[in-house]
Write an enzyme that holds these catalytic residues in place. Sequence first.
Site, short mmCIF file in Angstrom:
data_model
loop_
_atom_site.label_atom_id
_atom_site.label_comp_id
_atom_site.label_asym_id
_atom_site.label_seq_id
_atom_site.Cartn_x
_atom_site.Cartn_y
_atom_site.Cartn_z
N LYS A 187 37.15 42.64 55.24
CA LYS A 187 37.17 43.82 55.91
C LYS A 187 36.97 44.89 54.86
CE LYS A 187 40.22 43.31 58.93
NZ LYS A 187 41.49 43.51 59.73
N LYS A 246 45.57 44.47 50.09
CA LYS A 246 46.02 45.29 51.03
C LYS A 246 46.04 44.74 52.44
CE LYS A 246 46.90 49.73 52.70
NZ LYS A 246 47.85 48.91 53.56
N ASP A 250 33.83 49.52 52.36
CA ASP A 250 33.93 50.08 51.05
C ASP A 250 35.25 50.61 50.65
OD1 ASP A 250 31.41 49.43 50.13
OD2 ASP A 250 30.61 51.02 51.19
N HIS A 257 42.04 39.10 44.59
CA HIS A 257 42.49 39.96 43.49
C HIS A 257 41.31 40.71 43.00
CE1 HIS A 257 46.11 37.51 43.96
NE2 HIS A 257 46.68 38.79 43.98
N HIS A 258 39.89 40.64 43.29
CA HIS A 258 38.92 41.02 42.65
C HIS A 258 38.93 42.73 42.59
CE1 HIS A 258 37.90 41.79 46.75
NE2 HIS A 258 37.01 42.72 46.22
N SER A 318 44.51 53.74 56.14
CA SER A 318 45.40 53.34 55.03
C SER A 318 44.97 53.74 53.67
CB SER A 318 45.65 51.85 55.25
OG SER A 318 46.56 51.58 56.22
N LYS A 367 48.02 39.52 53.48
CA LYS A 367 48.69 39.86 54.92
C LYS A 367 50.15 39.05 54.80
CE LYS A 367 47.13 40.85 58.97
NZ LYS A 367 46.17 41.84 59.15
#
Length: 469
Positions: free
Chosen positions: A93, A69, A98, A63-64, A360, A105
Site C-alpha cells: 500500500k 507503518k 509513494d 524494512h526497505h 498518516s 501491523k
Amino acid sequence: MSHTSFFKQVNLHFDRAAQLTQYEPGLLEQIKSCNSVYHFSFPLKRDDGSIEVIHAWRAEHSHHKLPVKGGIRYAMTVNEDEVMALAALMTYKCAIVDVPFGGAKGGVKISKHKYSQAELERITRRYTYELVRKHFIGPGEDVPAPDYGTGPQEMAWIVDTYTALTNNLLDAMGCVTGKPVTQGGIRGRTEATGRGVFFGIREACSITEDMQKLGLPTGLEGKTVVVQGLGNVGYHAAKFLQEGGARLVGLLEYEGGIYNPDGLDLEAVMQHRRETGKILGFPGAKDVPNPKGLELPCDILVPAALENQITEQNMARIQAKIIAEAANGPVTSAANEYLREKGVLIIPDIYLNAGGVTVSYFEWLKNLSHVRFGRMQKRFEEKAQRQILSAIEKLTNRKLNEEEVEQLAHGPNEEDLVNSGLEDTMVNSYHELREIMRRHQDRIDLRTAAFVDAIHKVARSYMELGIFP
Ligand code: GLU
C-alpha cells in the site's frame, strides 16, 4: 470460508504479479517475507480484581524504508497470520501511493466491548510499554495508527505512554498517527480512509471506456451502492459517496442489513442505530439477514469491514459490477479470479484504502516539523488572490460582492491541504495502475497491476541499497 490462510492469500496475489517481473527469485522472496513478528502476552487486572492474560502482536513486514507503518487492531480474530498478512498489505500500500514507509501491523486479541474504558487504557498502555522495550515503536522505527477497533483515544494513550518512556522528546509525537488533533493529530485523518475510498471510486467511474465495458454510464451520479460495515471507513465512504451523487441502496452491519432500492438516508440510518442499537427495522427499508446483503443488486459493492467476505461460497451470487475494497482482504484469491473472469471491476484494497496511511504520513511530517500545514502561507496566499481579484475588477469594471471574494480568495488551511494532497495521491495512483494494465494489453486486473507497481518500487529500493544486483 476459504481454508487458505490470509497471509497465503496475499502471497497468491503477489506471486501472480511477480511472474510478470524479471527479478531474481531471491529478491522476490525477500520482498514477500515478513521480516519480524513479536508475539507477547501480559496480565490485565480487570476492574473486578480478576486477572486475565492478553495476547498481542506487532509484525514488521518490510524494512526497505523506515519507519515501518501500520495500524493496531483490537478484535477477537487477531492472530499471527492475520497481522503478518495485514503488515504485508501495508508494505504494498505504502509503495503504491509513494508513502516512504515499510509495512507493519499490530493486534490485540480482545473483544473491545467487553472492557471498560479504564481496562482499555491499561491494555493500550501496557501494549505500548512492551513495544517500547523491544524497539517495536518509535518515530524512526515503527509508527502505529488506528485500525479495526481502535481510534484517536487509543492513539492518545500510546503517544502519552511513549513520551513518558523515551529520551527523544523532540520527535516523540511522531511515534504514532491518528491522534486527536489536540494531541498532535492532523485535521482530516479520521475521515481520510473513507475519503480516499471515495476519490478512488470516483476516479474509476470517471473513465468512460471502463464504464462502457461494465455497461454503466460514466460518473458517480445515480450509481447504486451497498456498503458493508459502518465503522470509521465504511461510514465515511458511504457519506462521501452519497454527497457525490451515488444512491445508497444497502447498508450491512453485524446484526444484518437493510435494503431500499429507492435509496437510504445515511444520517437517518445512523440516528436510527443510535436510538435502537441496530440498523434493522429502518422505516421504508427491507431487512436482509447476514451474509445475504453482499448479494444484493447494486452497481458498486463496498466491503468495509473485515477480510474474507467474498469467497468461493458466495462469489457466484455477487451481483455488483464494481467491488471497491475499502477493507483489507475482503475478496479471497479464488473469488478474485472468478469475478475477474466474469468482468467485475475490483478496485483493490492496497490502492483503495491507502488514503489512511497517506494522511498518516502527512501527520508524521507535521509532527517532525512541529508546524501546522498552512500556517506560513495561508494569509499570504489570501492577500495575493485578493490583489488579483481587485485587478480583475478594475479591468472588467465589475465589482464582486464580499461572498464571491471570500469564495475565490481563500488561503488554504490544514484541512484543505490535507484533502488536496489526499485527492492528488488517489487520482494519480489510479492512473499509474491503469497505465500498468495498459502496458500489459489489459490482460491483467487492477490488483495485479497494483502488486506489479509495489514490487517494482520495493525492488528498486533494495537494488539502490546494493543488496541485490
Ligand atoms: N490501519 C490503516 C490501514 O490499514 C492505516 C494505517 C496507518 O495509517 O498507518 O491502512
